[in-house]
Design a protein around this motif. Structure first.
Motif, PDB file in Angstrom:
ATOM      1  N   MET A   1      -4.614 -16.117  11.325  1.00  0.00           N
ATOM      2  CA  MET A   1      -3.482 -15.961  12.237  1.00  0.00           C
ATOM      3  C   MET A   1      -2.695 -14.738  11.763  1.00  0.00           C
ATOM      4  O   MET A   1      -1.910 -14.807  10.818  1.00  0.00           O
ATOM      5  CB  MET A   1      -2.627 -17.221  12.250  1.00  0.00           C
ATOM      6  N   PHE A   2      -2.956 -13.607  12.427  1.00  0.00           N
ATOM      7  CA  PHE A   2      -2.523 -12.302  11.931  1.00  0.00           C
ATOM      8  C   PHE A   2      -1.589 -11.648  12.953  1.00  0.00           C
ATOM      9  O   PHE A   2      -1.942 -11.490  14.121  1.00  0.00           O
ATOM     10  CB  PHE A   2      -3.752 -11.422  11.697  1.00  0.00           C
ATOM     11  N   GLY A   3      -0.400 -11.293  12.496  1.00  0.00           N
ATOM     12  CA  GLY A   3       0.574 -10.683  13.389  1.00  0.00           C
ATOM     13  C   GLY A   3       1.261  -9.499  12.751  1.00  0.00           C
ATOM     14  O   GLY A   3       1.122  -9.223  11.558  1.00  0.00           O
ATOM     15  N   GLY A   4       2.011  -8.797  13.571  1.00  0.00           N
ATOM     16  CA  GLY A   4       2.746  -7.623  13.086  1.00  0.00           C
ATOM     17  C   GLY A   4       2.530  -6.436  14.003  1.00  0.00           C
ATOM     18  O   GLY A   4       2.716  -6.518  15.206  1.00  0.00           O
ATOM     19  N   GLY A   5       2.103  -5.315  13.398  1.00  0.00           N
ATOM     20  CA  GLY A   5       1.948  -4.098  14.180  1.00  0.00           C
ATOM     21  C   GLY A   5       3.260  -3.603  14.747  1.00  0.00           C
ATOM     22  O   GLY A   5       3.294  -2.864  15.730  1.00  0.00           O
ATOM     23  N   TRP A   6       4.364  -4.008  14.117  1.00  0.00           N
ATOM     24  CA  TRP A   6       5.701  -3.691  14.612  1.00  0.00           C
ATOM     25  C   TRP A   6       5.921  -2.183  14.711  1.00  0.00           C
ATOM     26  O   TRP A   6       6.411  -1.672  15.725  1.00  0.00           O
ATOM     27  CB  TRP A   6       6.721  -4.326  13.675  1.00  0.00           C
ATOM     28  N   ALA A   7       5.549  -1.477  13.663  1.00  0.00           N
ATOM     29  CA  ALA A   7       5.781  -0.033  13.657  1.00  0.00           C
ATOM     30  C   ALA A   7       4.857   0.708  14.608  1.00  0.00           C
ATOM     31  O   ALA A   7       5.147   1.831  15.019  1.00  0.00           O
ATOM     32  CB  ALA A   7       5.612   0.514  12.234  1.00  0.00           C
ATOM     33  N   GLN A   8       3.727   0.099  14.959  1.00  0.00           N
ATOM     34  CA  GLN A   8       2.776   0.753  15.853  1.00  0.00           C
ATOM     35  C   GLN A   8       3.160   0.589  17.328  1.00  0.00           C
ATOM     36  O   GLN A   8       2.761   1.393  18.167  1.00  0.00           O
ATOM     37  CB  GLN A   8       1.367   0.191  15.643  1.00  0.00           C
TER      38      GLN A   8
ATOM     39  N   THR B   1       0.834  -1.208   0.000  1.00  0.00           N
ATOM     40  CA  THR B   1       0.000   0.000   0.000  1.00  0.00           C
ATOM     41  C   THR B   1       0.868   1.257   0.000  1.00  0.00           C
ATOM     42  O   THR B   1       0.349   2.365   0.065  1.00  0.00           O
ATOM     43  CB  THR B   1      -0.924   0.025   1.237  1.00  0.00           C
ATOM     44  N   CYS B   2       2.188   1.068  -0.074  1.00  0.00           N
ATOM     45  CA  CYS B   2       3.146   2.175  -0.096  1.00  0.00           C
ATOM     46  C   CYS B   2       3.842   2.203  -1.454  1.00  0.00           C
ATOM     47  O   CYS B   2       4.461   1.214  -1.854  1.00  0.00           O
ATOM     48  CB  CYS B   2       4.174   1.994   1.018  1.00  0.00           C
ATOM     49  N   PRO B   3       3.747   3.301  -2.202  1.00  0.00           N
ATOM     50  CA  PRO B   3       4.346   3.337  -3.549  1.00  0.00           C
ATOM     51  C   PRO B   3       5.861   3.152  -3.528  1.00  0.00           C
ATOM     52  O   PRO B   3       6.416   2.484  -4.403  1.00  0.00           O
ATOM     53  CB  PRO B   3       3.959   4.721  -4.073  1.00  0.00           C
ATOM     54  N   LYS B   4       6.532   3.715  -2.516  1.00  0.00           N
ATOM     55  CA  LYS B   4       7.984   3.579  -2.450  1.00  0.00           C
ATOM     56  C   LYS B   4       8.380   2.129  -2.222  1.00  0.00           C
ATOM     57  O   LYS B   4       9.289   1.599  -2.882  1.00  0.00           O
ATOM     58  CB  LYS B   4       8.541   4.468  -1.334  1.00  0.00           C
ATOM     59  N   ALA B   5       7.705   1.469  -1.279  1.00  0.00           N
ATOM     60  CA  ALA B   5       8.023   0.074  -0.985  1.00  0.00           C
ATOM     61  C   ALA B   5       7.758  -0.818  -2.195  1.00  0.00           C
ATOM     62  O   ALA B   5       8.536  -1.746  -2.484  1.00  0.00           O
ATOM     63  CB  ALA B   5       7.213  -0.405   0.210  1.00  0.00           C
TER      64      ALA B   5
ATOM     65  N   TYR C   1       2.796  -4.789   3.309  1.00  0.00           N
ATOM     66  CA  TYR C   1       3.777  -3.730   3.502  1.00  0.00           C
ATOM     67  C   TYR C   1       3.068  -2.374   3.399  1.00  0.00           C
ATOM     68  O   TYR C   1       2.663  -1.955   2.319  1.00  0.00           O
ATOM     69  CB  TYR C   1       4.883  -3.811   2.445  1.00  0.00           C
ATOM     70  N   ARG C   2       2.951  -1.705   4.544  1.00  0.00           N
ATOM     71  CA  ARG C   2       2.330  -0.388   4.564  1.00  0.00           C
ATOM     72  C   ARG C   2       3.350   0.714   4.338  1.00  0.00           C
ATOM     73  O   ARG C   2       2.992   1.850   4.024  1.00  0.00           O
ATOM     74  CB  ARG C   2       1.625  -0.159   5.906  1.00  0.00           C
ATOM     75  N   GLY C   3       4.607   0.421   4.540  1.00  0.00           N
ATOM     76  CA  GLY C   3       5.676   1.398   4.362  1.00  0.00           C
ATOM     77  C   GLY C   3       6.974   0.663   4.141  1.00  0.00           C
ATOM     78  O   GLY C   3       6.989  -0.511   3.786  1.00  0.00           O
ATOM     79  N   THR C   4       8.076   1.362   4.376  1.00  0.00           N
ATOM     80  CA  THR C   4       9.383   0.739   4.171  1.00  0.00           C
ATOM     81  C   THR C   4       9.943   0.142   5.453  1.00  0.00           C
ATOM     82  O   THR C   4      11.009  -0.465   5.443  1.00  0.00           O
ATOM     83  CB  THR C   4      10.378   1.777   3.621  1.00  0.00           C
ATOM     84  N   ALA C   5       9.229   0.334   6.582  1.00  0.00           N
ATOM     85  CA  ALA C   5       9.673  -0.233   7.863  1.00  0.00           C
ATOM     86  C   ALA C   5       8.571  -1.107   8.429  1.00  0.00           C
ATOM     87  O   ALA C   5       7.452  -0.650   8.633  1.00  0.00           O
ATOM     88  CB  ALA C   5      10.022   0.881   8.852  1.00  0.00           C
ATOM     89  N   GLY C   6       8.878  -2.365   8.691  1.00  0.00           N
ATOM     90  CA  GLY C   6       7.906  -3.260   9.300  1.00  0.00           C
ATOM     91  C   GLY C   6       6.904  -3.805   8.292  1.00  0.00           C
ATOM     92  O   GLY C   6       6.763  -3.299   7.173  1.00  0.00           O
TER      93      GLY C   6
ATOM     94  N   ASP D   1      -9.086  -1.285  -2.173  1.00  0.00           N
ATOM     95  CA  ASP D   1      -8.759  -0.236  -3.139  1.00  0.00           C
ATOM     96  C   ASP D   1      -7.502   0.530  -2.739  1.00  0.00           C
ATOM     97  O   ASP D   1      -6.944   1.269  -3.551  1.00  0.00           O
ATOM     98  CB  ASP D   1      -9.931   0.747  -3.274  1.00  0.00           C
ATOM     99  N   GLN D   2      -7.067   0.398  -1.503  1.00  0.00           N
ATOM    100  CA  GLN D   2      -5.853   1.069  -1.050  1.00  0.00           C
ATOM    101  C   GLN D   2      -4.590   0.380  -1.571  1.00  0.00           C
ATOM    102  O   GLN D   2      -3.499   0.958  -1.516  1.00  0.00           O
ATOM    103  CB  GLN D   2      -5.809   1.080   0.480  1.00  0.00           C
ATOM    104  N   VAL D   3      -4.727  -0.842  -2.055  1.00  0.00           N
ATOM    105  CA  VAL D   3      -3.570  -1.615  -2.522  1.00  0.00           C
ATOM    106  C   VAL D   3      -3.032  -1.027  -3.823  1.00  0.00           C
ATOM    107  O   VAL D   3      -3.796  -0.716  -4.744  1.00  0.00           O
ATOM    108  CB  VAL D   3      -3.953  -3.097  -2.703  1.00  0.00           C
ATOM    109  N   LEU D   4      -1.718  -0.918  -3.915  1.00  0.00           N
ATOM    110  CA  LEU D   4      -1.069  -0.372  -5.103  1.00  0.00           C
ATOM    111  C   LEU D   4      -0.485  -1.458  -5.994  1.00  0.00           C
ATOM    112  O   LEU D   4      -0.122  -1.189  -7.141  1.00  0.00           O
ATOM    113  CB  LEU D   4       0.049   0.589  -4.694  1.00  0.00           C
ATOM    114  N   GLY D   5      -0.396  -2.668  -5.481  1.00  0.00           N
ATOM    115  CA  GLY D   5       0.128  -3.769  -6.273  1.00  0.00           C
ATOM    116  C   GLY D   5       0.536  -4.917  -5.358  1.00  0.00           C
ATOM    117  O   GLY D   5       0.496  -4.805  -4.125  1.00  0.00           O
TER     118      GLY D   5
END
Length: 557
Positions: free
Chosen positions: A366-373, A171-175, A335-340, A213-217
């Motif tokens: 089984m959903f995990g993450g939230g590292w950056a939060q 969802t992040c164009p840079k990533a 991947y929401r960004g370049t970190a996590g 719809d937020q997905v960029l690819g």
């Protein structure tokens, strides 16, 4: 002039906060992680719990063992499995501070999806193309190996080891742009291994995979998933039955210290003294398979392998979601960004991979993450080894993120718990009734150079002189009679480790444990073709591994 002064003040305040953040983190990672806490959060994976060891097992510790393995997760299990497969007469003792498989293995997301294109270029730049390719092959080997063993041991159904269609969703164009560039470079270097990888741009990705719809690819490829707790506990149960005279497992038995001792008793002379609250075992070899907790017994590895608390959840899928997830046939990294990143697998329907869940399966996500939060003091929860609580921010994020990733129209309505679910598992467990069925935390081991540490730990790091080598005489069973005895050759006594998987344990741990077993058996020549030497523990690597560089990556990201 006032504007310049204001900017200078803001910069000064930012530098003060950054300095404070660094100090807090440095104190965390330089402190001992201690022992695992006695009251951890409850993962869905571990209900109902396995009866390992059986209650009929002996209470007293043996006086001596050829190998003591500290930790009963996938690493320790791999070491035991591969040792006993080659030398069934070895005496092996496994120590666990809590219950079997109660650490990171029983708390992760069930992913068997290795980073491949993700860091190939970085590995190539740092270590060379051949080493980078060996590392990729090592990671890719895990799914095939654990599946082979699951089939051979007859545990494929309960362990749920399976191939998936895996999606890296952006969802992040840079990533997304950076990942496509990395994929192109990896494709050029390893065309055969990368042949299943396909990049989809926004419209096609959303339509083909029913995403938000937020997905960029997205990038699609062949992946894998499994039930890590069932895999480990099923294998340990088999090993205890198959090697009842060789393997003993002691739970609620933390290792509190290790020293080198000598004894007038020649059977235990010049051995490691492995200290526990239940007594001391003298051992020729000691294996550290405790990942995020390893520096408790190996202080030299503080700031080289640091604990970090991660967040996991089990969620009931929305009424329309199985059309996107294919009821467990797909796995995801978001991947929401370049970190996590966030990661998702789904428990499959009953059947070939349904395990012993039967009709009670809710196809939990089984959903995990939230590292950056999960950021206190400006950084994620690095240096924290307490899995008795969950992080409020990360769990709040996980509880609401999935409908956003898939889109509300693809999620459908929320599902409540069945009326029959109270007391699920037969142990009085009462799961949460809404979308989020369970939340828990787990302790990872973050490596300062982001690579696992595998092999003999040099004595300069352990600060313990290894015992002298002595010959091991073992019975050789022929036709049910112990008529012949032979010498078992092992490597020189020592301490060994496989840890620091940096959140990617399912694609590093099993083969690392297998390699470690070969090293202990003094069969290094048999792993030369597939084990990456960059993972070995050396004094030079220890000197070069700088956690400050890793911290700077977090900050810059």
């Amino acid at each position: 002039m006032g504007s310049v002064v204001s900017k200078a003040q803001l910069l000064y305040q930012a530098l003060i906060q950054l300095h404070h953040t660094y100090d807090v983190l440095r104190k965390r990672i330089e402190a001992s992680p201690g022992l695992p806490v006695p009251n951890p959060t409850l993962p869905l994976w571990t209900v109902p719990p396995a009866s390992i060891p059986p209650k009929s097992d002996p209470i007293d510790l043996p006086q001596h063992a050829d190998v003591v393995i500290i930790g009963s997760g996938i690493t320790g299990t791999s070491v035991a499995y591969n040792l006993l497969a080659r030398e069934a007469g070895l005496s092996v003792v496994m120590l666990e501070a809590r219950q079997v498989c109660s650490g990171a293995t029983g708390r992760n997301g069930g992913h068997v999806n290795p980073p491949l294109y993700h860091d190939y270029a970085e590995l190539k730049e740092k270590y060379g193309a051949e080493v980078a390719k060996t590392m990729v092959a090592f990671r890719r080997a895990h799914l095939a190996e654990v599946r082979r063993i699951a089939i051979e041991e007859g545990i494929l159904q309960e362990s749920q080891v399976r191939e998936t269609e895996h999606l890296d969703v952006f969802t992040c164009p840079k990533a997304f742009a950076e990942s496509k560039a990395k994929l192109a470079e990896w494709r050029a270097a390893m065309p055969l291994e990368s042949s299943s990888f396909v990049a989809y741009e926004r419209e096609e990705a959303i339509k083909k995979y029913r995403l938000s719809d937020q997905v960029l690819g997205c990038i699609s490829n062949s992946g894998g998933a499994m039930h890590p707790y069932h895999y480990v506990t099923s294998l340990l149960s088999i090993l205890l039955d198959r090697h009842s005279d060789s393997l003993q497992i002691f739970t609620q038995t933390p290792c509190t210290g290790i020293s080198t001792s000598s004894s007038v008793d020649s059977s235990s002379a010049a051995a490691y003294a492995v200290v526990t609250p239940r007594g001391t075992i003298r051992a020729t070899h000691v294996v550290h398979a405790t990942n995020g907790w390893c520096s408790h017994l190996l202080p030299a590895l503080r700031a080289k392998i640091a604990p970090a608390r991660g967040a996991m959840s089990a969620q009931r899928p929305g009424t329309s979601l199985n059309r996107s997830t294919l009821a467990g046939a797909r796995s995801y990294v978001f991947y929401r960004g370049t970190a996590g990143y966030d990661y998702l697998t789904q428990l499959p329907d009953a059947g070939e991979h349904g395990g012993d869940l039967g009709d009670e399966s809710e196809n939990e996500l089984m959903f995990g993450g939230g590292w950056a939060q999960a950021c206190d003091d400006g950084l994620p929860e690095i240096g924290i080894a307490d899995d008795s609580v969950v992080n409020h921010a990360s769990q709040s994020y996980l509880a609401g993120a999935l409908p956003q990733y898939f889109g509300l129209q693809n999620w459908g309505g929320d599902v409540s718990a069945p009326e029959t679910e109270e007391g699920d598992g037969g142990d009085g467990v009462r799961w949460n009734p809404g979308r989020t069925k369970a939340q828990w935390s787990g302790v990872l081991g973050i490596s300062a150079d982001l690579l696992p540490w595998v092999g003999r730990v040099p004595a300069k790091l352990t600060k313990r002189s290894p015992p002298k080598q002595h010959k091991i005489l073992r019975a050789h069973d022929e036709g049910g009679k112990d008529e012949a005895r032979r010498l078992v050759h092992l490597a020189a006594p020592g301490e060994w480790i496989a840890a620091g998987y940096s959140g990617e344990g399912m694609v590093h741990a099993w083969m690392s444990g297998k390699a470690l077993a070969h090293m202990i058996l003094d069969k290094d020549d048999e792993i030369r073709d597939w084990f990456p030497d960059i993972l070995r523990v050396t004094e030079q690597r220890w000197k070069n591994a700088d956690f400050d560089r890793l911290v700077s990556r977090f900050i810059s990201a």
